[in-house]
Write an enzyme that holds these catalytic residues in place. Sequence first.
Site, PDB file in Angstrom:
ATOM      1  N   TRP A 108       0.823  -1.223   0.000  1.00 52.79           N
ATOM      2  CA  TRP A 108       0.000   0.000   0.000  1.00 52.79           C
ATOM      3  C   TRP A 108       0.841   1.251   0.000  1.00 52.79           C
ATOM      4  O   TRP A 108       0.531   2.198  -0.735  1.00 52.79           O
ATOM      5  CB  TRP A 108      -0.995  -0.021   1.164  1.00 52.79           C
ATOM      6  CG  TRP A 108      -2.082  -1.022   0.925  1.00 52.79           C
ATOM      7  CD1 TRP A 108      -2.304  -2.173   1.614  1.00 52.79           C
ATOM      8  CD2 TRP A 108      -3.068  -0.998  -0.128  1.00 52.79           C
ATOM      9  NE1 TRP A 108      -3.369  -2.852   1.076  1.00 52.79           N
ATOM     10  CE2 TRP A 108      -3.864  -2.160   0.011  1.00 52.79           C
ATOM     11  CE3 TRP A 108      -3.363  -0.118  -1.158  1.00 52.79           C
ATOM     12  CZ2 TRP A 108      -4.922  -2.468  -0.847  1.00 52.79           C
ATOM     13  CZ3 TRP A 108      -4.423  -0.417  -2.017  1.00 52.79           C
ATOM     14  CH2 TRP A 108      -5.187  -1.570  -1.856  1.00 52.79           C
ATOM     15  N   ASP A 178      -1.628   6.493   6.448  1.00 51.39           N
ATOM     16  CA  ASP A 178      -2.705   5.648   5.935  1.00 51.39           C
ATOM     17  C   ASP A 178      -2.967   4.569   6.979  1.00 51.39           C
ATOM     18  O   ASP A 178      -2.171   3.648   7.144  1.00 51.39           O
ATOM     19  CB  ASP A 178      -2.271   5.035   4.594  1.00 51.39           C
ATOM     20  CG  ASP A 178      -3.301   4.070   4.021  1.00 51.39           C
ATOM     21  OD1 ASP A 178      -4.335   3.821   4.670  1.00 51.39           O
ATOM     22  OD2 ASP A 178      -3.064   3.575   2.895  1.00 51.39           O
ATOM     23  N   LYS A 202     -12.417  -1.729   6.051  1.00 51.92           N
ATOM     24  CA  LYS A 202     -11.603  -2.710   6.754  1.00 51.92           C
ATOM     25  C   LYS A 202     -12.078  -2.822   8.199  1.00 51.92           C
ATOM     26  O   LYS A 202     -12.527  -3.865   8.625  1.00 51.92           O
ATOM     27  CB  LYS A 202     -10.119  -2.315   6.710  1.00 51.92           C
ATOM     28  CG  LYS A 202      -9.601  -1.932   5.320  1.00 51.92           C
ATOM     29  CD  LYS A 202      -9.423  -3.119   4.405  1.00 51.92           C
ATOM     30  CE  LYS A 202      -9.235  -2.750   2.938  1.00 51.92           C
ATOM     31  NZ  LYS A 202      -8.043  -1.959   2.631  1.00 51.92           N
TER      32      LYS A 202
HETATM   33  C1  LIG Z   1      -7.556  -1.306   1.381  1.00 54.47           C
HETATM   34  C2  LIG Z   1      -6.481  -0.310   1.552  1.00 54.47           C
HETATM   35  C3  LIG Z   1      -6.364   0.815   0.707  1.00 54.47           C
HETATM   36  C4  LIG Z   1      -7.230   1.014  -0.520  1.00 54.47           C
HETATM   37  O1  LIG Z   1      -8.501   1.342  -0.223  1.00 54.47           O
HETATM   38  P1  LIG Z   1      -9.560   1.582  -1.398  1.00 54.47           P
HETATM   39  O2  LIG Z   1     -10.754   1.971  -0.607  1.00 54.47           O
HETATM   40  O3  LIG Z   1      -9.706   0.302  -2.137  1.00 54.47           O
HETATM   41  O4  LIG Z   1      -9.055   2.676  -2.243  1.00 54.47           O
HETATM   42  C5  LIG Z   1      -5.363   1.734   0.968  1.00 54.47           C
HETATM   43  N1  LIG Z   1      -4.510   1.562   1.996  1.00 54.47           N
HETATM   44  C6  LIG Z   1      -4.591   0.493   2.820  1.00 54.47           C
HETATM   45  C7  LIG Z   1      -3.616   0.356   3.935  1.00 54.47           C
HETATM   46  C8  LIG Z   1      -5.578  -0.466   2.625  1.00 54.47           C
HETATM   47  O5  LIG Z   1      -5.648  -1.529   3.444  1.00 54.47           O
END
Ligand SMILES: *Cc1c(COP(=O)(O)O)cnc(C)c1O
Length: 364
Positions: A108, A178, A202
Site C-alpha cells: 500500500w 494511511d 476494513k
Molecule cells: C484497502 C487499503 C487501501 C485502498 O482502499 P480503497 O478503498 O480500495 O481505495 C489503501 N490503503 C490500505 C492500507 C488499505 O488496506
Amino acid sequence: MSKNTSIYNFSAGPAVLPKEVLQQAAAEMLDWHGSGMSVMEMSHRGPEFISIYRQAEADLRELLAVPDNYRILFQQGGGLGQNAIVPLNLLGRVSEPATIDFVHTGSWSGKSIKEAARYANVNVAASGQAGGFTAVPPRESWQLSEGAAYLHVCTNETIDGVEYDFAPEAGDTPVVADMSSHILSRRIDVSKYGVIFAGAQKNIGPAGLTLVIVREDLLGHALPICPSAFHWQTVAEHESMYNTPPTYSIYIAGLVFAHLKRQGGVAAMEQRNIEKARLLYEALDADDFYQNRVAPQYRSRMNVPFYLRDESLNEQFLAGAKARGLLQLKGHKSVGGMRASIYNAMPIEGVQALVDYLNEFAGR
Ligand SMILES: *Cc1c(COP(=O)(O)O)cnc(C)c1O
C-alpha cells in the site's frame, strides 16, 4: 456447511461487521426511528441525517481522543483516492519543486509512492523491500529530506502484515498516515500526525466512506487544480456536506462507533486484539508446518499472512476451512499463500476456531 456452523469471515476488506450492528441496521432499514424513511432515502441536509452525522462524528472524536484542533472529514474515494487527494491538498505548503518523503513498507505504501510521483518528487526515505517487507525500517535509518511537504507512512500494511509499533516522527514535517486497516484497533496519539486517513471497509463499516482527520493548520494549502469536492478546507467548511456524502456508510459507521463505545472503547479493543493476535501467531509458530515471515516486533495484529510449508496443500486447506465456516482465507493474489484478517469485529471465538483448524490440518 451445516446450518449450525458458526461462520467466521476473515476477509481483508470489505470485511466482517459486528452482528449487533447488522441486526440494528436491519431493524431500522425501512423506518429509521419513526421517521417513516430508510436512512438511504433521507436528504443529507435534513435534521434526521444531520443528527446521525453529528453523533457519528462526536463518537469517533471521543473514541480516538481527537484534539479540538483537528477536523474530521467523511469523504468518498477510498484509500487510493487519498493517495492523490493528499498531495493535491498539501503541496501548496511548500515552494516548487516539492518533495514528498515516504517510508516504503509494503504494497500500500508502494501504491501511494507511485501516485504521489505524478504530483511531486518522491524521496523514499527508507524501504523494507530488500528484506521482502518483513519489518518497518528502524526510525534511525530514515533519510528524510529537508523541507519535504510531508512524510507519508502506511502504519499497517494490509497485504504484507507489517504494522508500526511506534508513532513515526519527522520534526516539523507533517506526518500523513494511511491507517485504513488498523484504525480503531489500538490506541493512537492523534497529535503526532498531521493527517490520518482510512477507507472504512476494513475496520469501520461499509465501502464508500473514507475518513480523513486533519490538523487545522494543514487546511488551505491545496493546489489550484485540486477538485472542489476533495478540497479538505471546502469539505471542512461544509461539515462534509459540500457534495452528497456516502450517507448510508456514515450511518453504519456511526452504529459501529456506538458499538465500540459499549465494548469499552479503543483501549478495550486493543487488549482483545493483542490476545487474538497472540493466539493466532502462536499456532502458526508452533512448528514449521506454517510460516509467517514478518519480524515478531512488526507483526500486524489485524492482517496475518501465512504460508503452508507444502503449498500443494493450499486448495485442500482452503476447502477444509470453508467446510468449517472459516471464510475468505486466501492470501492476496500478489503474495499468494493465506491471510487471516482479524479486525475488531472478529470475535476471539473465530480466532480460536481458526487455530483449532490450523492444528487439526497440521496433524497436531
Ligand atoms: C484497502 C487499503 C487501501 C485502498 O482502499 P480503497 O478503498 O480500495 O481505495 C489503501 N490503503 C490500505 C492500507 C488499505 O488496506
